[in-house]
Design a protein around this motif. Structure first.
Motif, PDB file in Angstrom:
ATOM      1  N   ASN A  38      57.085 -64.362 -46.135  1.00 42.20           N
ATOM      2  CA  ASN A  38      56.505 -64.068 -47.495  1.00 42.20           C
ATOM      3  C   ASN A  38      57.348 -64.078 -48.603  1.00 42.20           C
ATOM      4  OD1 ASN A  38      54.054 -63.846 -45.894  1.00 42.20           O
ATOM      5  ND2 ASN A  38      54.014 -61.490 -46.134  1.00 42.20           N
ATOM      6  N   LEU A  39      57.024 -64.430 -49.644  1.00 39.91           N
ATOM      7  CA  LEU A  39      57.651 -64.144 -50.989  1.00 39.91           C
ATOM      8  C   LEU A  39      57.408 -62.991 -51.246  1.00 39.91           C
ATOM      9  CD1 LEU A  39      59.197 -65.202 -53.355  1.00 39.91           C
ATOM     10  CD2 LEU A  39      57.108 -65.922 -54.348  1.00 39.91           C
ATOM     11  N   ASN A  40      58.510 -61.949 -51.576  1.00 39.89           N
ATOM     12  CA  ASN A  40      58.246 -60.513 -52.128  1.00 39.89           C
ATOM     13  C   ASN A  40      58.793 -60.454 -53.193  1.00 39.89           C
ATOM     14  OD1 ASN A  40      57.292 -59.269 -49.406  1.00 39.89           O
ATOM     15  ND2 ASN A  40      59.232 -60.255 -48.877  1.00 39.89           N
ATOM     16  N   LEU A  41      58.094 -59.764 -54.452  1.00 36.85           N
ATOM     17  CA  LEU A  41      58.635 -59.560 -55.538  1.00 36.85           C
ATOM     18  C   LEU A  41      58.520 -57.872 -55.891  1.00 36.85           C
ATOM     19  CD1 LEU A  41      56.515 -62.239 -57.618  1.00 36.85           C
ATOM     20  CD2 LEU A  41      58.924 -62.291 -56.881  1.00 36.85           C
ATOM     21  N   SER A  42      59.575 -57.449 -56.308  1.00 38.83           N
ATOM     22  CA  SER A  42      59.371 -55.949 -56.984  1.00 38.83           C
ATOM     23  C   SER A  42      60.118 -56.078 -58.237  1.00 38.83           C
ATOM     24  CB  SER A  42      60.331 -55.167 -56.035  1.00 38.83           C
ATOM     25  OG  SER A  42      61.850 -55.606 -56.045  1.00 38.83           O
ATOM     26  N   PHE A  43      59.258 -55.080 -59.177  1.00 37.75           N
ATOM     27  CA  PHE A  43      59.467 -54.983 -60.563  1.00 37.75           C
ATOM     28  C   PHE A  43      59.574 -53.315 -61.060  1.00 37.75           C
ATOM     29  CE2 PHE A  43      55.357 -56.370 -59.419  1.00 37.75           C
ATOM     30  CZ  PHE A  43      54.491 -55.636 -59.924  1.00 37.75           C
ATOM     31  N   ARG A  44      60.307 -53.067 -61.766  1.00 34.00           N
ATOM     32  CA  ARG A  44      60.262 -51.926 -62.380  1.00 34.00           C
ATOM     33  C   ARG A  44      60.822 -51.819 -63.931  1.00 34.00           C
ATOM     34  NH1 ARG A  44      64.747 -52.190 -59.024  1.00 34.00           N
ATOM     35  NH2 ARG A  44      66.788 -51.647 -59.744  1.00 34.00           N
TER      36      ARG A  44
END
Length: 835
Positions: free
Chosen positions: A635-641
């Motif tokens: 999977n392509l995983n994105l995280s942001f903050r």
């Protein structure tokens, strides 16, 4: 003169020693006569009569002797009898001639005594005070006549005791006769409690009040109430025993009119800077219904609880901490009014001993843990769990190695960890015992080649077991009662094989990373520059397929359909088996950091200037496993903050799949091949948090300047906010979407809030709760109200709706020695035992 030294006293002492027969000096020291320098002063006059050895002080007289200090209008001191007298002076401005001024104030150590007249003897240390007042740290007592019979013992006639510091106290206790033992207790009989000057109609025949804060032995006053299921009750009645400065014990009990009862004990111990802890034991018998009710409507439950907490610092590198609890499955549900206890599904116990050797970088941890599932009664226990760690060290690096000129082999680091675990699991009536050891060795390096950091790594894992499992498909004869015949049925049986085995696994990886910077400098709108930091990293990982027959970690059985099934022989062991599948993957991760710098203020003289603000952190990762037979692309995983000032924070993550589905079944086909786009969203979640308060919005209230000439009233009006009630608001919104398949969507959305505010300095309100947008209902709301009533305090906790609704009202005195004088009322979930 301001201070007059009574030197002639020394003359008389010398003269007496010359004319009298010598006496035993030991007896001289115990006599209690004036044997130290006396300092005296007066605003009017000071007279010393040599022949009679008497001294008289007139007008604002001060006298100091050792730790005794006396201030009064008139003071008479007789050196023959060691007697001291002090009086106030009549206030000539009072036409009624009843007011006095400069009345005696005696300070003896930390004690302060006031009265209209005073008599005191230095030898006997006895005295008499008329219309006396005594003020201590948090309490005071008064009386028409106070007689000091010993150094720390007083008798008071028509006395009053209070913990209210006002001259006219809100609440106080009166008695015709009182005995005061300083720094210990006050004993009185026929005591009237007075509230706002009105005596309570029924007196207490006797009472013992502590005269100083701290732990005191005595009775624990119970709480009274009524419960719909258990009837009338009184809770928490018993005795508190202050054994010593280091330990105490409380024994309490509960009683319910419908037959239930409870017994509770708590033993506490503490030694500052060394250790502290407590031990509790509880038993309760809960009876629901009347004795005449049928068995279907009457029930009896026996609950018990044992707990021990201990924290000890043996030395700076050795600690022992324990938090153990053992109880019946229904104890918390039936005996606690705490939300967290009632909603608990598990009881978790831990005891940990830790030892560090800082010089060698090693540490040892021994742990005991126990998890009890309240619903099923299943228990998992580990005794012991041992861990030994050797921190990262560089075996090929010399003590005089220079980081700037290190060879590649000097950057090779090694770390080691060993674990030992003995675990027992109770499921129903079945008990399973497992034990094992694990060794983990990691070797890595971090050389730098140009702008790239290269990090090779080798991880080796070895597990030792004394058991393995054997799965067999056997035929078992069954009986069919309907046809009255026997038949054979294939059944899988799992057996434990007692033998020593070793499971050895390893993996190798290589990572390359760098940093790239991009800067944009607009120099306008107060913005000096934007900076984008790009942190790409690529890694390669290799791990063989340990399920291959070559390694011998897997076995086979034949199912009822004749199909051969492979299984892990060590999957039930404490550290698991070897894992299956070959891994030869490449993983790509890209980190992004977006920042902004504001322009430097003209008045800022610092070298850096401006403010650095982090706008957004965005990370993306994806992997490809060449050795996998299907679904090679992860999977392509994105995280942001991000943080928006000091008021708002935002973080979240999302995952995207590249593979297609046929109905609810995942197939090894890319979406782009089916003309459905590049990827599909499979999960998404985010959380928004904010914390607002009056201090953040308007700033803390500043004290006004003493120099009123520098205050501009018009500017002060502009500074003051229109809304000045102190408040604090915490809000948290969470949203989660999960699409396991294209046709299945699960959404969870809720808002949590916590609001606290004070209408005045004495009123405080707290409102907390959450709202579930999916169910469209509030979850566990709670309202708390607190009112400071000076000598008293008022508390109300109200759960308006839900399974655990109810309220608890309490009005009690604030002084620690009177905390048991209270009025309580509870209903619903709060109708359990009093705390």
């Amino acid at each position: 003169m301001k201070y007059f030294l009574i030197a002639i006293l020394l003359f008389f002492s010398t003269l007496q020693a010359q004319t009298e027969t010598p006496r035993d000096t030991t007896a001289e020291k115990t006599g209690g006569e004036i044997d130290d320098v006396v300092y005296a002063s007066a605003s009017d006059s000071l007279i010393f009569t040599v022949s009679s050895k008497k001294m008289y002080l007139f007008g604002q007289a001060d006298l100091k002797y050792k730790d005794i200090e006396l201030n009064s209008g008139l003071i008479n001191l007789d050196y023959n009898t060691n007697d001291l007298e002090a009086f106030g002076i009549e206030d000539t401005s009072d036409t009624a001639k009843v007011r006095w001024k400069e009345t005696p104030v005696l300070k003896e150590g930390f004690e302060v005594y006031e009265g209209s007249s005073l008599k005191y003897n230095f030898k006997t240390q006895r005295g008499f005070i008329s219309m006396a007042k005594n003020r201590e740290k948090d309490s005071r007592y008064e009386g028409e006549k106070v007689k000091k019979v010993e150094k720390n013992i007083y008798f008071i006639e028509h006395g009053m005791f209070t913990t209210c510091e006002l001259d006219t106290p809100h609440t106080y206790f009166t008695a015709d006769q009182m005995k005061v033992i300083q720094k210990d207790r006050i004993i009185a009989r026929w005591i009237f409690m007075n509230i706002a000057g009105v005596p309570f109609p029924l007196p207490l025949p006797f009472g013992i009040f502590p005269s100083e804060g701290g732990r005191k032995s005595g009775l624990i006053i119970p709480t009274y109430g009524q419960d719909a299921r258990r009837g009338q009750y009184f809770n928490n009645f018993g005795y508190f025993w202050a054994i010593s400065d280091y330990m105490d014990l409380s024994l309490t009990g509960d009683y319910y009119s419908k037959g239930g009862y409870g017994l509770h004990s708590r033993f506490r111990y503490s030694k500052r800077y060394s250790f502290d802890g407590s031990f509790t034991a509880d038993f309760s018998k809960i009876s629901i219904g009347e004795s005449t009710d049928p068995l279907s409507k009457r029930s009896e439950v026996d609950d018990w609880n044992l707990s021990w907490t201990h924290s000890q610092t043996i030395n700076p590198t050795t600690q022992l901490n324990a938090n153990l609890r053992f109880s019946s499955s229904s104890y918390l549900q039936n005996n606690s009014i705490n939300y967290n206890d009632i909603l608990s599904q598990n009881i978790i116990s831990n005891a940990t001993f830790t030892k560090r050797w800082d010089e060698s970088g090693t540490s040892l941890t021994i742990n005991y843990s126990r998890t009890q599932k309240l619903q099923s009664g299943d228990v998992t226990e580990s005794l012991p769990s041992l861990s030994f760690t050797k921190n990262l060290f560089y075996p090929l690096r010399g003590e005089s190695s220079d980081p700037r000129t290190q060879k590649w082999y000097e950057q090779i680091g090694v770390s080691y960890n060993a674990n030992l675990l003995n675990r027992k699991t109770k499921t129903g009536d079945k008990i399973d015992k497992r034990a094992g050891a694990q060794h983990r060795l990691q070797i890595n390096a971090s050389p730098k080649i140009g702008y790239f950091n290269i990090s090779p790594s080798i991880n080796y894992n070895e597990k030792w077991y004394n058991k393995r499992i054997k799965i067999e498909n056997v035929k078992i004869t069954k009986y069919d009662p309907e046809t009255d015949t026997e038949y054979e049925k294939d059944t899988l049986i799992t057996r434990d094989i007692n033998e020593y085995n070793f499971v050895r696994t390893f993996e190798m990886s290589l990572t390359a990373s760098t940093k790239l910077y991009g800067i944009f400098q607009p120099g306008m709108l107060g913005i000096e520059a934007f900076r984008h930091t790009l942190q790409p990293a690529i890694s390669y990982t290799y791990q063989p397929d340990f399920s291959d027959d070559t390694w011998g970690y897997y076995d086979y059985y034949t199912d009822s359909e004749g199909k051969i099934v492979k299984y892990d022989k060590f999957r039930n062991e404490v550290y698991g088996g070897a894992g299956s599948g070959k891994r030869q993957s490449i993983n790509l991760k890209i980190g992004n950091v977006f920042e902004m710098k504001t322009q430097k203020d003209a008045s800022d003289t610092s070298e850096s200037g401006g403010n650095k603000i982090q706008l957004l952190n965005l990370d993306a990762s994806v992997g490809y496993n060449f050795a996998s037979e299907e679904y090679k692309l992860s999977n392509l995983n994105l995280s942001f903050r991000t943080q928006i000032g000091q008021y708002l924070s935002f973080n979240g993550s999302s995952a995207y799949t590249f593979y297609d589905y046929e109905g609810d079944t995942k197939v090894n086909r890319f979406l782009v091949s089916a003309g459905k786009g590049l990827f599909r969203l499979s999960s998404f979640s985010f959380t928004v948090n904010t914390n607002l308060s009056s201090d953040k919005l308007y700033g803390k209230k500043e004290q006004s300047s003493d120099d009123s000439l520098n205050v501009n009233p018009e500017k002060e009006k502009l500074k003051k906010p229109a809304y000045t009630i102190p408040w604090d608001l915490s809000l948290s919104y969470s949203y989660s979407l999960n699409k396991r398949t294209p046709s299945e969507t699960n959404i969870v959305s809720n808002l949590n809030a916590n609001l606290s505010f004070s209408l005045t300095e004495n009123w405080r309100f707290i409102v907390r709760g959450s709202y579930d947008f999916d169910r469209k209902q509030f979850t566990a709301p709670q309202i708390s109200i607190y009112r400071d009533l000076h000598c008293w305090e008022f508390n109300l906790i109200w759960n308006p709706i839900g399974t655990y609704r109810g309220f608890r009202f309490e009005l009690r005195m604030k002084a620690p020695e009177f905390r048991d004088i209270k009025v309580t009322r509870s209903h619903g979930v709060f109708s359990g035992r009093g705390y």
